[in-house]
Write a protein that holds these residues in place. Structure first.
Motif: not given
Length: 622
Positions: A29-53, A116-120
């Motif tokens: 589960t940890l690996g599945a959760i982590f790779v969902r976001h950690s491989f996005l490009p560094s300039n990607t805004n994870m709030h792009a589609e919904a910036a508000t609650c 020991t290394v961030c894979h992102a």
């Protein structure tokens, strides 16, 4: 997520992890959760589609691992600051507990430099809090491969990331008395997961030589937690008292340092191989050498315990490991006076140091005059290990085979050998360690290919007059380009070369036995010839690919025995597995035999009523 934003962070579908080159993490589960976001490009805004609650308020920052503002592990809303890696913007948000879980997960699977290394972003984790927890040495040791319950003797592999060392590490998984204790590599690999180095080097060999020739060694899951260590670490930890070394001779001082630290070294390296203080051993050929070395070590230990391990136990060159066993068998039976050896050595004998493709692919590469001193080593080793031999001649070549050395051996005896069957019987009966219980010792050190029913020495004397009355003759059509000159024929059938003379009604075609046979033109551009197909390989014919795996590669295979050569009393071929019998198997067998001799000596002293001498080496039951 609970705030109504997309977990993907982009409206476009993402490619699969394999298509993006992302290493697989398993199904955790940890690996599945982590790779969902950690491989996005560094300039990607994870709030792009919904910036508000949904309620209209601002979206709170979320952890890149659990995707929540509050840690799902300990309920903390605090992110690690400063950021423990080089990730920026939203990707820099991570809960300490979440990242610690991730690091332990990566370490357990031997991925991303074992946690020991961030894979992102590719940078090493560094944070004071982590240094006190998952990045501490205590944590690394606690999550290292469990060995406390394993009663086997730990073994350090020096040069463990090399081709031979990798093969030995896999073999030790099932060894009854030794287990893997440390994988020692160069400064460029220290601290890296063994799996990463292993797979990268295997892939490099396949890419260089091609999939048709090179078959990679699969990395076993049982070794996933192992990291590459330094020599200093092995000496400081002191958990390995035995080491097998496969290092290049220019790094030979490493073996001397290990020996000075009280670690017994069994080595295939040319370093100090011809030092008289270091036994040069192949147990089947000269078992007395290690026996004398054990006695000498015991005497030295009584006088100066710190110096008892200073000598290095050396194995000879991979070819010599096989040739000397066969020569010893023949020397016992007939007395060997002179020997000429021609070797056709596989590419794996060079290890990860790859040859230029155009030098070896579809070609033969003579080793004389190159930086490889193979022939020189073999000559000196045979003279040292078999001092009764008068003259030795060696020629060495490299051929495009992955594993297995083919060796042509020609011998003059001191007394008549008789027939090929007598030579074969002497080789097959040779087994000087029959009663010594060593795990890696083959049941039969020499396998002899069965001889043909007819005389081996007269195969080429059969009738080859090209008559057409036999049932073994086939008609072979050879296409000849119209208007071409001599030599324009193309290959058809098994090695059927046809050379058509321009403008002639008949031509000379070389038959299967090298005799010129007439060929008649059977139509435009065609030659029809009567040709006897080549006979199948005899049962005693050797080929490296087919004959290097007897008893897991620890036995040599002998064939093509001839006893009526005009220059020599006997000639034969043998195949030796250069990675097993000629490399790690040679060193491992020496280590097993050494420990068995130490134990046997102690038992003899006990039976004689004398207290065994203090021994800094622990004998093991092999």
């Amino acid at each position: 997520d609970p705030h109504g934003r997309s977990r993907r962070g982009t409206a476009e579908p993402r490619p699969s992890k394999r298509a993006r080159g992302v290493p697989r993490l398993g199904t955790t589960t940890l690996g599945a959760i982590f790779v969902r976001h950690s491989f996005l490009p560094s300039n990607t805004n994870m709030h792009a589609e919904a910036a508000t609650c949904p309620s209209g308020g601002p979206v709170p920052p979320a952890c890149r691992i659990c995707w929540c503002s509050t840690c799902e592990t300990d309920g903390s809303a605090e992110f690690l600051r400063p950021t423990p890696c080089s990730c920026r913007d939203e990707r820099s948000n991570v809960h300490q507990a979440c990242l610690e879980r991730w690091i332990l997960e990566a370490r357990s699977q031997g991925r991303f430099d074992a946690g020991t290394v961030c894979h992102a972003c590719g940078s090493h984790y560094a944070h004071p809090r982590l240094a006190r927890t998952v990045l501490s040495q205590a944590s690394r040791d606690a999550h290292a491969p469990a060995a406390a319950a394993d009663p086997r003797e730990p073994l350090a592999i020096i040069g463990g990331t090399g081709y031979v060392g990798r093969s030995l590490a896999v073999h030790l998984l099932d060894h009854p008395t030794f287990r893997l204790g440390a994988v020692v590599g160069s400064s460029a690999t220290v601290g890296k997961p063994f799996s990463t180095v292993f797979e990268k080097k295997e892939e490099a060999l396949v890419e260089h030589y091609g999939e048709d020739l090179w078959k990679p060694l699969e990395f076993p899951a049982e070794l996933a937690r192992w990291q590459v260590e330094s020599v200093e670490s092995v000496i400081a930890r002191g958990h390995c008292r035995t080491a097998l070394s496969f290092i290049a001779p220019e790094h030979g001082e490493i073996e001397d340092r290990l020996a000075a630290a009280g670690i017994k070294v069994f080595s295939i390296s040319p370093h100090a191989r011809f030092d008289p203080a270091n036994p040069l051993s192949v147990p089947e050929a000269n078992p007395e050498v290690l026996a004398a070395a054990v006695d000498a070590a015991a005497a030295l230990r009584a006088a100066a315990p710190a110096a008892a391990t200073l000598s290095l136990v050396k194995s000879p060159n991979c070819v010599t490991c096989g040739v000397v066993v066969a020569l010893k068998a023949l020397d016992d039976a007939f007395g060997v006076e002179d020997v000429a050896v021609t070797t056709f050595q596989s590419l794996s004998g060079r290890g990860d140091a790859k040859y230029p493709r155009d030098a070896v692919m579809g070609n033969v590469y003579p080793l004389h005059g190159t930086v490889e001193r193979t022939g020189e080593f073999q000559h000196a080793e045979l003279k040292r290990m078999m001092p009764g031999i008068n003259k030795v001649s060696v020629a060495a070549y490299r051929v495009p085979v992955q594993r297995g050395h083919l060796v042509d051996v020609r011998v003059r005896f001191r007394k008549p050998a008789g027939s090929a069957r007598e030579v074969a019987a002497a080789l097959a009966a040779f087994n000087p360690l029959r009663d010594v219980p060593l795990p890696s010792k083959p049941r039969r050190p020499i396998y002899v290919k069965p001889l043909d029913d007819h005389d081996l020495n007269h195969r080429d004397d059969e009738d080859d007059d090209g008559g057409d009355g036999g049932n073994n003759e086939d008609e072979v059509e050879v296409n000849v380009s119209a208007g071409a000159g001599a030599g324009a024929g193309t290959r058809a059938g098994a090695d059927a070369d046809a050379d058509a003379a321009a403008g002639a009604g008949t031509s000379e075609v070389e038959g299967s036995e090298g005799t010129a046979q007439p060929a008649t033109r059977a139509g435009p551009g065609l030659l029809r010839q009567r040709r006897t197909p080549p006979p199948p390989l005899g049962p005693d014919t050797l080929r490296p690919k087919d004959d290097c795996e007897f008893e897991g590669g620890m036995s040599i295979c002998v064939g093509n025995i001839v006893t009526d050569d005009e220059l020599y009393d006997c000639r034969f071929c043998l195949v030796v597995n250069n990675v097993v019998r000629g490399a790690w198997g040679a060193a491992l067998l020496n280590a097993e035999y050494w420990h068995w001799l130490v134990g046997a000596r102690a038992r003899q002293q006990t039976e004689a009523g004398a207290a065994p001498a203090p021994d800094t080496e622990e004998s093991i039951e092999c």
